[in-house]
Design a protein around this motif. Structure first.
Motif, mmCIF file in Angstrom:
data_model
loop_
_atom_site.group_PDB
_atom_site.id
_atom_site.type_symbol
_atom_site.label_atom_id
_atom_site.label_comp_id
_atom_site.label_asym_id
_atom_site.label_seq_id
_atom_site.Cartn_x
_atom_site.Cartn_y
_atom_site.Cartn_z
ATOM 1 N N PRO A 182 0.825 -1.209 0.000
ATOM 2 C CA PRO A 182 0.000 0.000 0.000
ATOM 3 C C PRO A 182 0.863 1.265 0.000
ATOM 4 O O PRO A 182 1.865 1.338 0.727
ATOM 5 C CB PRO A 182 -0.808 -0.117 1.296
ATOM 6 C CG PRO A 182 -0.822 -1.583 1.599
ATOM 7 C CD PRO A 182 0.498 -2.106 1.119
ATOM 8 N N ALA A 183 0.471 2.245 -0.797
ATOM 9 C CA ALA A 183 1.262 3.476 -0.917
ATOM 10 C C ALA A 183 1.468 4.171 0.437
ATOM 11 O O ALA A 183 2.577 4.645 0.721
ATOM 12 C CB ALA A 183 0.608 4.416 -1.925
ATOM 13 N N ARG A 299 -6.717 0.245 -0.009
ATOM 14 C CA ARG A 299 -5.578 0.237 0.908
ATOM 15 C C ARG A 299 -4.900 1.595 1.040
ATOM 16 O O ARG A 299 -4.040 1.776 1.909
ATOM 17 C CB ARG A 299 -4.567 -0.819 0.457
ATOM 18 C CG ARG A 299 -5.052 -2.236 0.684
ATOM 19 C CD ARG A 299 -4.015 -3.254 0.306
ATOM 20 N NE ARG A 299 -4.422 -4.606 0.692
ATOM 21 C CZ ARG A 299 -3.626 -5.645 0.674
ATOM 22 N NH1 ARG A 299 -2.370 -5.514 0.303
ATOM 23 N NH2 ARG A 299 -4.068 -6.824 1.027
ATOM 24 N N GLU A 300 -5.270 2.535 0.205
ATOM 25 C CA GLU A 300 -4.763 3.899 0.360
ATOM 26 C C GLU A 300 -5.448 4.615 1.519
ATOM 27 O O GLU A 300 -4.942 5.634 2.002
ATOM 28 C CB GLU A 300 -4.978 4.689 -0.923
ATOM 29 C CG GLU A 300 -4.121 4.244 -2.095
ATOM 30 C CD GLU A 300 -4.411 5.036 -3.356
ATOM 31 O OE1 GLU A 300 -5.351 5.862 -3.336
ATOM 32 O OE2 GLU A 300 -3.711 4.823 -4.358
ATOM 33 N N LEU A 301 -6.597 4.132 1.954
ATOM 34 C CA LEU A 301 -7.356 4.785 3.015
ATOM 35 C C LEU A 301 -6.746 4.464 4.381
ATOM 36 O O LEU A 301 -6.175 3.398 4.577
ATOM 37 C CB LEU A 301 -8.813 4.323 2.961
ATOM 38 C CG LEU A 301 -9.558 4.714 1.674
ATOM 39 C CD1 LEU A 301 -10.897 3.989 1.581
ATOM 40 C CD2 LEU A 301 -9.753 6.217 1.616
ATOM 41 N N GLY A 303 -5.680 3.132 7.834
ATOM 42 C CA GLY A 303 -5.969 1.927 8.588
ATOM 43 C C GLY A 303 -6.376 0.725 7.764
ATOM 44 O O GLY A 303 -6.741 -0.311 8.314
ATOM 45 N N GLN A 304 -6.272 0.829 6.435
ATOM 46 C CA GLN A 304 -6.739 -0.267 5.575
ATOM 47 C C GLN A 304 -5.591 -0.968 4.850
ATOM 48 O O GLN A 304 -5.779 -1.525 3.768
ATOM 49 C CB GLN A 304 -7.763 0.279 4.573
ATOM 50 C CG GLN A 304 -8.999 0.872 5.214
ATOM 51 C CD GLN A 304 -9.701 -0.117 6.139
ATOM 52 O OE1 GLN A 304 -9.888 -1.276 5.770
ATOM 53 N NE2 GLN A 304 -10.086 0.342 7.327
ATOM 54 N N ASP A 305 -4.412 -0.998 5.452
ATOM 55 C CA ASP A 305 -3.241 -1.620 4.832
ATOM 56 C C ASP A 305 -3.461 -3.091 4.502
ATOM 57 O O ASP A 305 -2.876 -3.612 3.555
ATOM 58 C CB ASP A 305 -2.017 -1.506 5.757
ATOM 59 C CG ASP A 305 -1.504 -0.086 5.853
ATOM 60 O OD1 ASP A 305 -1.997 0.772 5.092
ATOM 61 O OD2 ASP A 305 -0.612 0.170 6.688
ATOM 62 N N THR A 306 -4.262 -3.784 5.296
ATOM 63 C CA THR A 306 -4.454 -5.219 5.094
ATOM 64 C C THR A 306 -5.842 -5.562 4.568
ATOM 65 O O THR A 306 -6.217 -6.739 4.532
ATOM 66 C CB THR A 306 -4.200 -5.993 6.408
ATOM 67 O OG1 THR A 306 -5.131 -5.536 7.400
ATOM 68 C CG2 THR A 306 -2.780 -5.773 6.910
ATOM 69 N N ALA A 307 -6.618 -4.577 4.171
ATOM 70 C CA ALA A 307 -7.948 -4.847 3.619
ATOM 71 C C ALA A 307 -7.830 -5.660 2.330
ATOM 72 O O ALA A 307 -6.868 -5.530 1.580
ATOM 73 C CB ALA A 307 -8.680 -3.541 3.346
ATOM 74 N N VAL A 308 -8.807 -6.513 2.097
ATOM 75 C CA VAL A 308 -8.837 -7.339 0.888
ATOM 76 C C VAL A 308 -10.164 -7.103 0.173
ATOM 77 O O VAL A 308 -11.209 -7.017 0.817
ATOM 78 C CB VAL A 308 -8.676 -8.833 1.232
ATOM 79 C CG1 VAL A 308 -8.786 -9.692 -0.019
ATOM 80 C CG2 VAL A 308 -7.332 -9.072 1.919
ATOM 81 N N VAL A 309 -10.095 -6.995 -1.134
ATOM 82 C CA VAL A 309 -11.307 -6.841 -1.935
ATOM 83 C C VAL A 309 -11.572 -8.146 -2.660
ATOM 84 O O VAL A 309 -10.688 -8.682 -3.342
ATOM 85 C CB VAL A 309 -11.172 -5.675 -2.932
ATOM 86 C CG1 VAL A 309 -12.382 -5.631 -3.870
ATOM 87 C CG2 VAL A 309 -11.040 -4.355 -2.177
ATOM 88 N N THR A 310 -12.771 -8.654 -2.504
ATOM 89 C CA THR A 310 -13.164 -9.914 -3.134
ATOM 90 C C THR A 310 -14.485 -9.720 -3.861
ATOM 91 O O THR A 310 -14.995 -8.604 -3.978
ATOM 92 C CB THR A 310 -13.248 -11.032 -2.073
ATOM 93 O OG1 THR A 310 -13.462 -12.281 -2.713
ATOM 94 C CG2 THR A 310 -14.355 -10.766 -1.074
ATOM 95 N N ARG A 311 -15.051 -10.803 -4.350
ATOM 96 C CA ARG A 311 -16.289 -10.743 -5.125
ATOM 97 C C ARG A 311 -17.447 -11.359 -4.371
ATOM 98 O O ARG A 311 -17.263 -12.196 -3.498
ATOM 99 C CB ARG A 311 -16.098 -11.463 -6.466
ATOM 100 C CG ARG A 311 -15.860 -12.964 -6.327
ATOM 101 C CD ARG A 311 -15.618 -13.598 -7.683
ATOM 102 N NE ARG A 311 -14.317 -13.234 -8.213
ATOM 103 C CZ ARG A 311 -14.020 -13.132 -9.502
ATOM 104 N NH1 ARG A 311 -14.941 -13.359 -10.410
ATOM 105 N NH2 ARG A 311 -12.807 -12.815 -9.893
ATOM 106 N N ARG A 312 -18.644 -10.942 -4.730
ATOM 107 C CA ARG A 312 -19.861 -11.516 -4.174
ATOM 108 C C ARG A 312 -20.909 -11.534 -5.275
ATOM 109 O O ARG A 312 -21.010 -10.582 -6.063
ATOM 110 C CB ARG A 312 -20.345 -10.683 -2.988
ATOM 111 C CG ARG A 312 -21.679 -11.141 -2.410
ATOM 112 C CD ARG A 312 -22.252 -10.121 -1.456
ATOM 113 N NE ARG A 312 -21.603 -10.134 -0.148
ATOM 114 C CZ ARG A 312 -21.910 -9.285 0.835
ATOM 115 N NH1 ARG A 312 -22.841 -8.350 0.634
ATOM 116 N NH2 ARG A 312 -21.285 -9.348 1.998
ATOM 117 N N ALA A 313 -21.663 -12.621 -5.344
ATOM 118 C CA ALA A 313 -22.721 -12.704 -6.346
ATOM 119 C C ALA A 313 -23.826 -11.697 -6.041
ATOM 120 O O ALA A 313 -24.134 -11.412 -4.883
ATOM 121 C CB ALA A 313 -23.300 -14.116 -6.378
#
Length: 378
Positions: A182-183, A299-301, A303-313
């Protein structure tokens, strides 16, 4: 001709180091294994082709299990080119598991430099233990520099500890890879005087072979149909007992052998920008949304260094991005930040708050577990 393949538990890094020394010198090939984790569906062979010195088992964070076969020549070529790119050989602090290629790289480069790595005990990473290892690191006239290799979550923990941060600032280079850094985390490290080098590579390339977006040594890059291809002397022999997958992944092009990374990328003025996995794209409302780019923005926000983005139907949109994080964040803030760069379709549909984001031993997110946490429907 063949040679025996010896499995060693990665919980004893010094035993792995001795096994790797023997393998690089022509002895039995080495298979470091993680104890207490599920084995691959098929048993490893007793013997491997003579050229194979190291076998790395990897299931990845999303894919199926494979055994990557690497030669001594590939491992040592990668080590030599990396040393040249960093400014010369040195001593290393080992803070990564030795059944992953990044940990093996630390051992290979130590062997090539004639130095002994200072080992952080395997298991839960602790900033104090890292600082202690840094204090034990010994360098010499032939290899005077100080190096270590970390994943982003480890870097964040070090930066939370004053003593460990001070120790890290004394290193000539701190390689950070395994996933996109993350930047804000990178800037935080630079502000603390830490010489961060972001790395990109895979087990199939003997580890990191692109530093800060620039291929080192004789490594070459091409983007073909949006996919990043890598070529050079550090490429693996292929996958053990899987000729079909080897043929699909390692291809001949322009008289050279190339590794198909499966990553989407752009190359501008010789600098590689990885955009995410080619297969990690959702179609939301008829628009393609690259989850890797969404994750990078999230992850630029703060406290979100370890956040993960995934998918949902989604019954309405087909699929939608979802943020899984251990730190609370306002959904509207996330949607505004992502939408401003990537557009309406890329805005996450939800934030799922968890006690801890599932991680693999390598420090990468366990994306299959994360996807399960996101839920089946929107």
């Amino acid at each position: 001709m063949t040679r025996p393949l010896v499995a060693l538990g990665a919980s004893d890094p010094l035993a792995v180091l001795r096994g790797l020394e023997a393998a690089l010198a022509g002895g039995p090939a080495l298979l470091p294994v993680a104890e207490g984790t599920p084995a691959l569906p098929t048993a490893a062979p007793a013997d491997v082709p003579q050229r194979v010195a190291l076998v790395v088992e990897t299931s990845g964070s999303t894919g199926t299990g494979k055994r990557v076969a690497l030669s001594s020549e590939a491992l040592l070529a990668g080590a030599a080119a990396a040393d040249a790119a960093l400014g010369g050989p040195g001593g290393w602090v080992l803070a990564l598991p030795t059944h992953y290629i990044a940990g093996i790289n630390v051992l290979t480069r130590s062997i090539a430099a004639g130095t002994s790595p200072a080992v952080v005990a395997p298991g839960h990473f602790d900033a104090d233990a890292f600082a202690d290892a840094a204090d034990r690191l010994v360098t010499g006239p032939a290899a005077p520099r100080r190096y270590t290799s970390l994943v982003p979550v480890q870097l964040a923990r070090v930066l939370d500890d004053e003593r460990a941060t001070s120790a890290l600032a004394g290193f000539d280079a701190v390689l950070v890879g395994g996933q996109a850094t993350p930047a804000p985390l990178r800037q935080r490290a630079l502000d603390a005087g830490v010489r961060v080098v972001t790395t990109y590579g895979a087990s199939e390339t003997s580890g990191g072979c692109v530093y800060d977006g620039v291929p080192f040594g004789t490594v070459r890059t091409e983007v073909v149909d949006g996919e990043l291809l890598l070529s050079g002397p550090m490429l693996a022999e292929g996958y053990l007992d899987d000729a079909e997958r080897t043929a699909a992944t390692f291809v001949e092009r322009d008289g050279l052998r190339w590794y198909r990374t499966g990553d989407a990328a752009e190359v501008w003025d010789g600098v590689v920008r990885v955009l995410g996995r080619l297969d990690d794209v959702v179609i939301s409302g008829g628009e393609k949304v690259p989850l890797g780019l969404v994750e990078r923005l999230v992850r630029e926000l703060p406290g979100q260094d370890t956040a993960v983005v995934t998918r949902r139907a989604s019954g309405e949109w087909g699929e939608v991005p979802v943020v899984v994080t251990s730190n609370p964040i306002d959904l509207d803030a996330v949607r505004d930040h992502v939408g401003a760069t990537l557009g309406r379709a890329a805005r996450p549909a939800a934030v799922v708050l968890v006690d801890r984001v599932p991680m693999l031993a390598s420090g990468k997110p366990d994306r299959r577990a994360v996807r399960a946490l996101a839920g089946p429907t929107a």
